[in-house]
Design an enzyme around this catalytic site. Structure first.
Site, PDB file in Angstrom:
ATOM      1  NE  ARG A  96       7.208   2.935   8.587  1.00 12.96           N
ATOM      2  CZ  ARG A  96       5.939   3.220   8.666  1.00 12.96           C
ATOM      3  NH1 ARG A  96       5.189   4.330   8.746  1.00 12.96           N
ATOM      4  NH2 ARG A  96       5.059   1.976   8.860  1.00 12.96           N
ATOM      5  CB  ALA A 156       3.849  -6.204  -1.718  1.00 10.84           C
ATOM      6  CD  GLU A 205      -6.002  -3.534   8.945  1.00 11.73           C
ATOM      7  OE1 GLU A 205      -5.089  -2.417   8.962  1.00 11.73           O
ATOM      8  OE2 GLU A 205      -5.675  -4.680   9.042  1.00 11.73           O
ATOM      9  CD  GLU A 254       2.648  -0.693  10.554  1.00 16.47           C
ATOM     10  OE1 GLU A 254       1.365  -0.863  10.860  1.00 16.47           O
ATOM     11  OE2 GLU A 254       2.728  -0.365   9.323  1.00 16.47           O
ATOM     12  CG  LEU A 255       1.593  -6.945  13.153  1.00 14.86           C
ATOM     13  CD1 LEU A 255       1.616  -8.063  14.159  1.00 14.86           C
ATOM     14  CD2 LEU A 255       2.245  -7.334  11.934  1.00 14.86           C
ATOM     15  CG  ASN A 295      -0.540  -0.245   2.610  1.00 16.19           C
ATOM     16  OD1 ASN A 295       0.794  -0.623   2.658  1.00 16.19           O
ATOM     17  ND2 ASN A 295      -1.079   0.051   3.708  1.00 16.19           N
TER      18      ASN A 295
END
Length: 493
Positions: free
Chosen positions: A171, A188, A392, A262-263, A163
């Site tokens: 990062r 990804a 989510e 980071e989920l 995304n």
């Protein structure tokens, strides 16, 4: 202005299509290629090399062999590589923005914003590289002198999501480079092109061969599986869904790896009765529709005080209806497609389930007909037991639920396994701090819908993950602490 097909093709021809191993773009061991699609059209953009387990282990070998020399590289040299990389990314900003729009779908204006955000991690960590201090002092009884220093954690596996193709790479790569750690980057499957273009920028900035290796592939487990079992790997940094994160953590535990996870997220956006409604609506739009709602920080639960709920919902729905849906390269488009057809079906399934459970569609609620994977910006009026509040959403769908008082809002906000981001809109600063003390989230936006910044620590609690990225804390994730004790010269004969 509209981007021409010729401009798109010229850019795609500049994107490396191989695997980056030991400073060279090479073919996959399997001889297979992987198609990358434009979610706005469903058409193929490019084919790249499809890496597998053999390629992953070759990349780890390159990282391992480069580690010792890279760890001893002067911090200033590492810092200047990162700073040159920042300059190169900004020089190629239009290329990066268009590439993200093509492979991920976000509108071009928003993609330009990601270029600025993503590049800032390179500049930030270039500055942190030379300011990563240790400690020196005596033990309390003064018998020993302590030297505490930070050393590179070593070869790291970086797994990034689709995304935010640039920012999620910078990062992780930025602090790894700053710390002196080498890397294998697994982008990804849906959006590998931006990462590969960025990796070339790092090479152009002078990053030595083997420090950053990139293995894209159709099977994430084929790449990560053997690496997590290999004792040469010392660190895993993963951004993605909580179910996948749990499995990777279990695998990492077998090799006692350092992990940064980071989920998922399910962010509440709380609008109190004293909020500036125009400010709250704008904040909700920012927090909900950034990246078409395909963000772990997206506001998935809009909690509004019952006294202002109708007025807020009316303004919010009007703002959602005003958004223009389309291919991100077209003028004035501000809502692009969902990443693929399955993801769009998942979003529509959540809306259908909510409506079946009693939700009212205020606006939107339908797939957009035609090519590509578009979905209407949607506002739902729901009750607090609606099933969509537990999910989510990862799409432009905003459920609105009423609350009675501060305690009720806090209870609704905390009614989630996730704890990444939350947003509070109130004109009462004491209330904002009081609520922030009681809700279980790693990131809080106070009268702001977008708060991510390279200088700020990013990460969550509960099932939203472990560790922090960005900020002064970000480099710590890629270091180990070493303590050296030596006799205090002032207490020796």
């Amino acid at each position: 202005m509209t981007v021409s097909a010729q401009q798109e093709q010229e850019l795609l021809q500049r994107v490396p299509t191989g695997l980056l191993i030991n400073g060279e773009w090479v073919e996959a061991s399997s001889g297979k290629t992987l198609p990358v699609y434009d979610p706005a059209t469903g058409k193929e953009l490019l084919r790249i090399q499809d890496g597998n387990s053999d390629d992953a282990l070759k990349a780890l070998t390159a990282a391992d062999e480069a580690q010792a020399e890279w760890a001893l590289t002067a911090p200033r040299e590492r810092a200047e590589i990162l700073r040159r990389a920042f300059d190169i990314v900004m020089e190629r900003a239009e290329d990066f923005a268009l590439l993200m729009t093509l492979e991920m779908g976000k509108p071009l204006a928003e993609a330009r914003g990601e270029v600025n955000y993503g590049a800032e991690f390179l500049r930030w960590f270039s500055e942190e590289t030379v300011r990563h201090y240790g400690r020196y002092g005596n033990t309390p009884e003064s018998k020993l002198t302590m030297i505490v220093r930070h050393k590179p954690v070593g070869p790291s596996l970086l797994v990034t999501p689709w995304n935010f193709p640039l920012a999620m790479a910078t990062r992780k790569v930025g602090p790894a480079v700053a710390s002196g750690s080498t890397m294998v980057l697994k982008p990804a499957q849906l959006t590998p092109l931006t990462s590969q273009y960025f990796a070339q920028a790092m090479l152009d900035a002078g990053l030595p061969a083997g420090v950053l290796n990139v293995v894209s592939g159709s099977s994430a487990s084929a790449i990560s599986g053997p690496l997590l079992k290999d004792r040469r790997l010392r660190k895993l940094s993963f951004t993605g869904s909580t179910p996948v994160g749990r499995r990777l953590m279990a695998d990492a535990a077998e090799n006692v790896l350092r992990t940064s996870m980071e989920l998922g997220g399910n962010a509440p956006l709380i609008v109190f009765d004293d909020a500036d409604l125009d400010k709250a609506v704008q904040g909700a739009m920012d927090a909900k529709l950034r990246n078409m709602g395909e963000a772990c920080t997206a506001a998935n639960r809009i909690l509004v005080h019952e006294d202002v709920a109708d007025a807020f919902q009316s303004k919010f729905a009007e703002a959602m209806r005003a958004r223009k849906v389309g291919r991100g390269t077209e003028p004035d488009v501000n809502v692009g497609p969902i990443i693929d057809d399955k993801a769009r079906e998942d979003v529509h399934g959540l809306v259908t389930e909510a409506v079946d459970a009693g939700a009212k569609v205020v606006t939107g609620g339908q797939k957009v007909e035609g090519e590509g994977y578009f979905y209407e910006p949607t506002v739902l009026s729901v009750l607090e037991d609606s099933p969509i509040l537990k999910q989510e959403i990862f799409g432009p769908v905003a459920p609105v639920v009423k609350f009675k008082d501060e305690a009720h809002a806090i209870r609704l906000a905390n009614a989630s396994e996730y704890g990444l981001a939350a947003y509070i809109f109130t004109e009462n600063h004491n209330r904002a701090l009081r609520v922030a003390d009681q809700i279980e989230f790693g990131l809080i936006g106070f009268n702001a819908g977008v708060i991510s910044n390279a200088a700020a620590p990013f990460g969550g609690v509960k099932h939203s993950g472990l560790g922090r990225e960005g900020g002064a804390e970000g480099i710590e994730e890629y270091t180990t602490v070493q303590y050296i004790g030596m006799p205090n010269p002032h207490t020796q004969n």
